[in-house]
Design a protein around this motif. Structure first.
Motif, short mmCIF file in Angstrom:
data_model
loop_
_atom_site.label_atom_id
_atom_site.label_comp_id
_atom_site.label_asym_id
_atom_site.label_seq_id
_atom_site.Cartn_x
_atom_site.Cartn_y
_atom_site.Cartn_z
N LEU A 173 0.83 -1.21 0.00
CA LEU A 173 0.00 0.00 0.00
C LEU A 173 0.87 1.26 0.00
CD1 LEU A 173 -2.79 -1.01 2.55
CD2 LEU A 173 -3.09 -0.62 0.10
N GLU A 174 1.95 1.21 0.78
CA GLU A 174 2.86 2.37 0.82
C GLU A 174 3.49 2.61 -0.55
OE1 GLU A 174 4.69 5.57 2.68
OE2 GLU A 174 3.24 4.19 3.59
N LEU A 175 3.87 1.51 -1.22
CA LEU A 175 4.44 1.64 -2.57
C LEU A 175 3.40 2.17 -3.55
CD1 LEU A 175 6.74 1.17 -4.58
CD2 LEU A 175 5.99 -1.22 -4.78
N TRP A 176 2.19 1.68 -3.46
CA TRP A 176 1.08 2.15 -4.32
C TRP A 176 0.90 3.66 -4.14
CZ3 TRP A 176 -4.45 -0.49 -3.94
CH2 TRP A 176 -5.24 -0.06 -5.03
N LEU A 177 0.93 4.10 -2.89
CA LEU A 177 0.72 5.52 -2.60
C LEU A 177 1.83 6.39 -3.18
CD1 LEU A 177 -0.81 7.79 -1.16
CD2 LEU A 177 0.45 7.22 0.93
N VAL A 178 3.10 6.02 -2.94
CA VAL A 178 4.20 6.86 -3.44
C VAL A 178 4.26 6.82 -4.96
CG1 VAL A 178 5.54 6.62 -1.33
CG2 VAL A 178 6.00 5.07 -3.21
N THR A 179 3.83 5.69 -5.55
CA THR A 179 3.79 5.61 -7.02
C THR A 179 2.78 6.62 -7.57
OG1 THR A 179 4.38 3.26 -6.97
CG2 THR A 179 3.34 4.07 -8.97
N LEU A 180 1.62 6.71 -6.95
CA LEU A 180 0.61 7.68 -7.38
C LEU A 180 1.10 9.11 -7.14
CD1 LEU A 180 -2.54 5.91 -5.91
CD2 LEU A 180 -2.13 6.34 -8.35
N GLU A 181 1.71 9.35 -5.99
CA GLU A 181 2.19 10.70 -5.67
C GLU A 181 3.28 11.16 -6.63
OE1 GLU A 181 1.40 10.75 -0.83
OE2 GLU A 181 3.36 10.17 -1.60
N SER A 182 4.05 10.19 -7.17
CA SER A 182 5.16 10.53 -8.06
C SER A 182 4.76 10.48 -9.53
CB SER A 182 6.33 9.55 -7.84
OG SER A 182 6.74 9.56 -6.50
N SER A 183 3.55 9.98 -9.81
CA SER A 183 3.15 9.76 -11.21
C SER A 183 2.85 11.08 -11.92
CB SER A 183 1.92 8.85 -11.25
OG SER A 183 1.50 8.67 -12.58
N PRO A 184 3.38 11.26 -13.14
CA PRO A 184 3.07 12.48 -13.89
C PRO A 184 1.67 12.44 -14.52
CG PRO A 184 4.54 11.08 -15.16
CD PRO A 184 4.35 10.40 -13.83
N CYS A 185 1.14 11.23 -14.72
CA CYS A 185 -0.18 11.12 -15.35
C CYS A 185 -0.78 9.75 -15.02
CB CYS A 185 -0.07 11.29 -16.87
SG CYS A 185 0.98 10.04 -17.65
N LEU A 186 -2.06 9.62 -15.25
CA LEU A 186 -2.76 8.36 -14.98
C LEU A 186 -2.71 7.46 -16.20
CD1 LEU A 186 -4.50 6.80 -12.90
CD2 LEU A 186 -6.51 7.85 -13.97
N THR A 187 -2.18 6.24 -16.02
CA THR A 187 -2.13 5.27 -17.12
C THR A 187 -3.27 4.27 -16.94
OG1 THR A 187 -0.72 3.69 -15.96
CG2 THR A 187 0.38 5.47 -17.15
N PRO A 188 -3.68 3.60 -18.01
CA PRO A 188 -4.75 2.58 -17.88
C PRO A 188 -4.40 1.49 -16.88
CG PRO A 188 -4.36 3.10 -20.19
CD PRO A 188 -3.28 3.79 -19.41
N GLU A 189 -3.12 1.10 -16.83
CA GLU A 189 -2.69 0.03 -15.92
C GLU A 189 -2.79 0.51 -14.46
OE1 GLU A 189 -1.08 -0.41 -19.87
OE2 GLU A 189 -0.80 1.20 -18.40
N LEU A 190 -2.41 1.75 -14.22
CA LEU A 190 -2.48 2.32 -12.88
C LEU A 190 -3.94 2.44 -12.42
CD1 LEU A 190 -0.52 3.29 -10.73
CD2 LEU A 190 -0.57 5.56 -11.75
N LEU A 191 -4.80 2.77 -13.36
CA LEU A 191 -6.23 2.89 -13.06
C LEU A 191 -6.82 1.51 -12.75
CD1 LEU A 191 -8.62 4.89 -12.96
CD2 LEU A 191 -9.01 4.42 -15.38
N ARG A 192 -6.34 0.48 -13.46
CA ARG A 192 -6.90 -0.86 -13.32
C ARG A 192 -6.59 -1.46 -11.94
NH1 ARG A 192 -4.33 -3.32 -17.40
NH2 ARG A 192 -5.52 -2.06 -18.87
N ILE A 193 -5.44 -1.11 -11.37
CA ILE A 193 -5.07 -1.66 -10.06
C ILE A 193 -6.11 -1.32 -9.00
CG2 ILE A 193 -3.35 -1.56 -8.20
CD1 ILE A 193 -1.23 -1.03 -10.22
#
Length: 963
Positions: free
Chosen positions: A656-676
């Motif tokens: 969950l911590e990794l998921w959170l920092v990945t979102l916080e660092s992401s420049p944009c929303l990808t379909p794969e990120l949305l699917r998780i």
């Protein structure tokens, strides 16, 4: 179930259930499961497992089914509970005789009798204990042993009950059988000692088994059977006898051969003696006071003098050290700072301790610990040479301090040194001074002594803070020792770098650190050294970053054990975390290696946790560039946070911590990120301690791309939130509401429609005067957003609430405004306070009599808001709204600050569209009042203003004087 006709059928099915053929086994297990609730089934099982002529495997299975049935169906309140008649018959059958020939089955029968006793003894089974007492007196060896085995398991089970009524019953039982238990133990102990003296090993082994069982019974009775055992002469007599018996058994061990059948059981009995003392001390520290002197004398004599030579063994030494440690550290024996506040028992115990731990005694204990027990053994040195990685893992990890000698000696040293540091500091410093300069590499003993002394100085770092000038010692001696490259000096190099690791957070000047980094870099060439994680200043470390990171990565690839890889990953993570973005040029090799390591660690979840931690810091360091890791990163997050996958038990928190920092660092929303996000629904249902991070993740998606995200998941989220709010803590309720608030902030037009099912409860909470201030504050924040940014939806919501509550719209509106004004002090955040003022002002201008009736309250809130946000310009003397933002500026970041994440930037950009940060409250009030004046005319407006307190009007005029 008729016993005669059923026995044959049950026996046949049990026989099939022992088959290795699943085609035979499965139907048999299913049939047995169906019979579990049948009356008479357990009587049949009893007849089968007590029939010694039947196959052992079948009898074993029968006793297991019987034992499991007790757990499920013995209590009267259980579904399908056994009848009282059958239970009476079963209890009688279980203690008819104690002649089971097979040890494993005998143990299981003893355990199941104890399970029944836990429920029924003594009220429904008063004959159990008298029967056992009589049975252990018989002359037949087998019956005596089986009865004694059962006696132990029953005593152990009854002693574990904790309800007050059960404790009272156990006290009564103990008082009635304690004398007998003592005499039984003494009889078997004397018999064993006589037989061992005559050399009759076979008979001695049998007697020793009975000694062990009777001592186990006495242990439970002594520790748990008395409220104040020190008033019972028999108890204290037994405990004093323990020391005498211990000496006899230790002397006995001299004559018992290592390969003898008695040897292992003899050592178990010796350890059990020490457990009696340890348990009694733990449960009854004040009752133990009379034993403190003797315990210390006994333990110190055998562990720290020649008295123990040739008789002590490792586990016994550990137990003795634990006994000393528990006496030294026991809070019951430590007087208060104000002596008058201490109990007489505490003062007496402290007096005994003080009298025993004299300067000579403490000095001898300290010296023996360091120069004897701290020394690396030949076996350890050999292991280090042959398998340095396993040696390091075993030494740094190892067993618990309670059970393994080396960690136990170190813990005892730390505790004694802490308690008596003024006495022992000079002793240890004298040992250090005697070892100045480098040591002859040919003198192995001198090297081992220095290693042990340095170990002691590291363990006592905090206690030696004022006594050791560590910076000078580092410059004048330790640094030089790190540079001795001879292979035999390896223990010292390794110990010195560990020693520095212990002291670096205690006392170590920052200007010495570059020299230390240089030394570490050189040491990393030697793969036998322990990798330590040091505190460091980033600017001093940067010149060494590339080489250090490269060497650590090479080490990570070379080591093979999970524990070592985890340790190296931890150090790498620390480095990445501290240098942050400056790690980017050097992580390519690690990024390529981690997918392979993740695949290899499929069976090692703790190693995978370490990989997740490394990825967390890696993503934070890479920032927006972490998007390149998504092909590896997103499947890892998917697996770690999927509650249908078994590994989630270990990986979820870090996932969950990794998921959170990945979102916080992401420049944009990808379909794969949305699917998780499909994983989230099940996570919310867990309602675990990870819920807080789940809400942070949801908020991160909202800030990242609210339209795409909400379009796909808003309906599911709304349903989940409605369920959560039915049964959740106040803190959890606030977290849910903050998500809704963020949705309205990001998407004020569609947000209210998407979360419409939640809004009526928010409205009701406001007009009902929600009692928790933090919840009320969030309610008002949500309603403020709707009222200010979506007036049309607010009007529809108002009509809906009026219909639901059976009241007029104006009445509902008036109640809401009145409660809002009354509970404004619940709102502590300046942003929400300004939002409330803007929201209520947005109701103006109005001819509505209710709004005009609440005009005074609206102005009061508005002036409060002005006081919150207006600051005076020292040059012009005018006021300005400090919350206004006109453009986005990249913040200047100091070395100690974290650089802004992509999410931080998104929040800043969002603020540029937020009325709280774009609308001047001062200007808004002026325009709304002017519009109200134009609507009512001068006279009507003047009459309206007269409803406001004159002091509030004066403050308002001062704020609005520029217009």
């Amino acid at each position: 179930m008729d016993l005669n006709s059923a026995s044959t059928v049950v026996l046949q099915v049990l026989t099939q259930a022992t088959s290795q053929d699943t085609a035979v086994l499965k139907p048999a297990e299913e049939q047995l499961k169906q019979w579990e609730t049948q009356p008479g089934f357990y009587s049949v099982l009893l007849n089968i497992f007590t029939n010694h002529s039947l196959d052992v495997n079948v009898r074993w299975l029968a006793v297991l089914y019987f034992k499991n049935g007790i757990d499920r169906y013995w209590r009267r309140v259980a579904p399908h509970a056994l009848s009282e008649e059958e239970k009476t018959s079963l209890r009688a059958g279980l203690i008819t005789n104690f002649n089971e020939p097979v040890n494993q089955i005998a143990t299981q029968i003893s355990v199941l009798i104890a399970k029944v006793a836990r429920v029924d003894c003594p009220r429904q089974w008063p004959e159990l204990i008298p029967t056992l007492v009589e049975s252990v007196k018989v002359q037949d060896d087998l019956q005596q042993h089986r009865a004694l085995l059962t006696f132990y398991h029953v005593t152990k089970t009854l002693a574990s009950k904790r309800l007050a009524a059960d404790r009272k019953l156990f006290y009564d039982l103990t008082s009635s059988i304690y004398s007998f238990a003592c005499s039984l133990w003494n009889h078997h102990t004397d018999t064993f000692l006589q037989q061992i003296c005559t050399g009759d090993e076979a008979a001695a082994a049998n007697s020793l088994e009975r000694t062990l069982l009777s001592l186990k019974v006495l242990r439970k009775l002594t520790v748990h059977g008395f409220v104040e055992p020190h008033w019972n002469a028999e108890v204290m007599g037994f405990l004093h006898a323990v020391f005498e018996r211990l000496k006899q058994f230790l002397e006995c061990s001299r004559s018992v051969r290592a390969e003898s059948i008695c040897r292992d059981r003899l050592e178990k009995t010796i350890i059990l003696f020490t457990k009696v003392l340890l348990d009694f001390l733990d449960q009854h520290p004040f009752s133990f006071t009379a034993l403190i002197q003797r315990s210390l004398e006994f333990s110190v004599s055998y562990v720290f003098t020649e008295a123990g030579e040739g008789v002590v063994f490792e586990q016994f030494i550990v137990q003795c050290m634990n006994l000393i440690k528990m006496i030294v550290k026991n809070y019951a024996y430590k007087p208060s700072k104000n002596i008058e506040d201490s109990s007489p028992e505490t003062l007496e115990a402290h007096k005994i301790k003080t009298a025993f731990f004299t300067y000579p005694t403490l000095t001898e204990i300290c010296r023996r610990l360091v120069t004897h027990y701290f020394l690396l053994t030949k076996e350890e040195l050999t292991m280090w040479e042959e398998d340095p990685e396993s040696f390091t893992v075993e030494e740094t990890g190892g067993d618990s301090w309670k059970y393994s000698l080396r960690p136990c000696t170190e813990v005892l040293f730390i505790d004694i040194f802490h308690e008596y540091n003024q006495t022992l500091s000079p002793v240890l410093l004298e040992m250090v001074h005697s070892l100045q300069g480098s040591t002859n590499v040919e003198n192995t003993n001198a090297i081992l002594i220095k290693d042990a002394v340095y170990n002691a100085v590291g363990l006592a770092a905090y206690e030696l803070f004022d006594s050791v000038d560590f910076d000078q010692w580092f410059k004048n001696q330790l640094l030089a020792e790190l540079q001795v490259s001879h292979d035999r000096y390896k223990p010292i190099r390794r110990r010195v770098i560990w020693l520095i690791g212990q002291w670096i957070s205690v006392k170590f000047k920052s200007d010495l650190r570059p020299v230390l980094y240089e030394a570490i870099r050189n040491l990393l060439q030697d793969r036998d050294l322990v990798v330590n994680d040091f505190e460091f200043r980033t600017d001093q470390f940067l010149p060494y970053l590339e080489s250090m990171f490269t060497l650590l990565f090479q080490l990570l690839q070379e080591v093979t054990q999970c524990d070592t890889k985890m340790h190296v990953l931890h150090v790498l993570s620390c480095v990445i975390e501290r240098v942050n973005m400056q790690i980017r040029p050097y992580v390519g090799c690690l990024v390529q290696y981690l997918p392979l390591l993740w695949k290899q660690s499929e069976e090692h979840n703790m190693l995978r946790c370490a990989i997740l931690t490394t990825l967390i810091h890696l993503v934070q360091g890479l920032g927006a560039d972490s998007k390149n890791l998504y092909p590896f990163l997103l499947p890892v997050i998917q697996l770690s946070t999927d509650v249908s996958q078994p590994p989630h038990v270990y990986l979820l928190e870090d996932g969950l911590e990794l998921w959170l920092v990945t979102l916080e660092s992401s420049p944009c929303l990808t379909p794969e990120l949305l699917r998780i996000f499909q994983n989230m629904s099940a996570l919310l249902e867990l309602s675990s301690e990870n819920l807080k991070n789940c809400f942070k993740i949801i908020n991160a998606y909202i800030f990242l791309s609210s339209s795409e995200f909400l379009q796909m998941y808003a309906a599911d989220l709304c349903r989940s939130f409605c369920e959560l709010l039915k049964d959740i803590t106040t803190e959890g309720q606030v977290q849910v509401l903050k998500v809704v608030e963020n949705v309205l902030k990001v998407n004020p037009v569609l947000g209210p429609q998407m979360f419409q099912p939640l809004l009526p409860s928010v409205f009701r909470g406001i007009i009902d005067g929600e009692r928790y201030p933090v919840v009320m504050s969030t309610y008002l924040g949500i309603m403020g957003r709707v009222l200010l940014q979506n007036a049309r939806f607010f009007s529809l919501l108002l009509s809906q609430m009026a219909c639901e509550l059976g009241q007029e719209v104006d009445q509902i509106l008036g109640n809401m405004i009145e409660m809002w004004v009354d509970r404004m002090d619940n709102i502590t955040q300046p942003e929400r306070r300004k939002l409330s003022a803007l929201a209520l002002l947005s109701l103006l201008p109005s001819l509505n009599s209710v709004i005009q009736d609440k005009f005074c309250g609206i102005i009061n809130i508005s002036v409060e808001g002005l006081h919150d946000v207006m600051t005076e310009d020292s040059e012009t003397g005018t006021y300005k709204d400090c919350m206004l933002m006109s453009h986005f500026e990249e913040p200047k970041v100091t070395e100690d600050e974290e650089p802004p994440t992509e999410q931080d930037k998104r929040k800043k950009m969002l603020a540029l569209k937020d009325p709280v940060h774009t609308v001047s409250l001062q200007q808004f009030i002026y325009e709304k009042l002017k519009a109200q004046q134009e609507l009512l005319g001068e006279q009507g407006f003047h009459a309206l203003m007269e409803t406001v307190d004159t002091e509030i009007v004066a403050q308002l005029q001062e704020f609005l004087q520029v217009f």
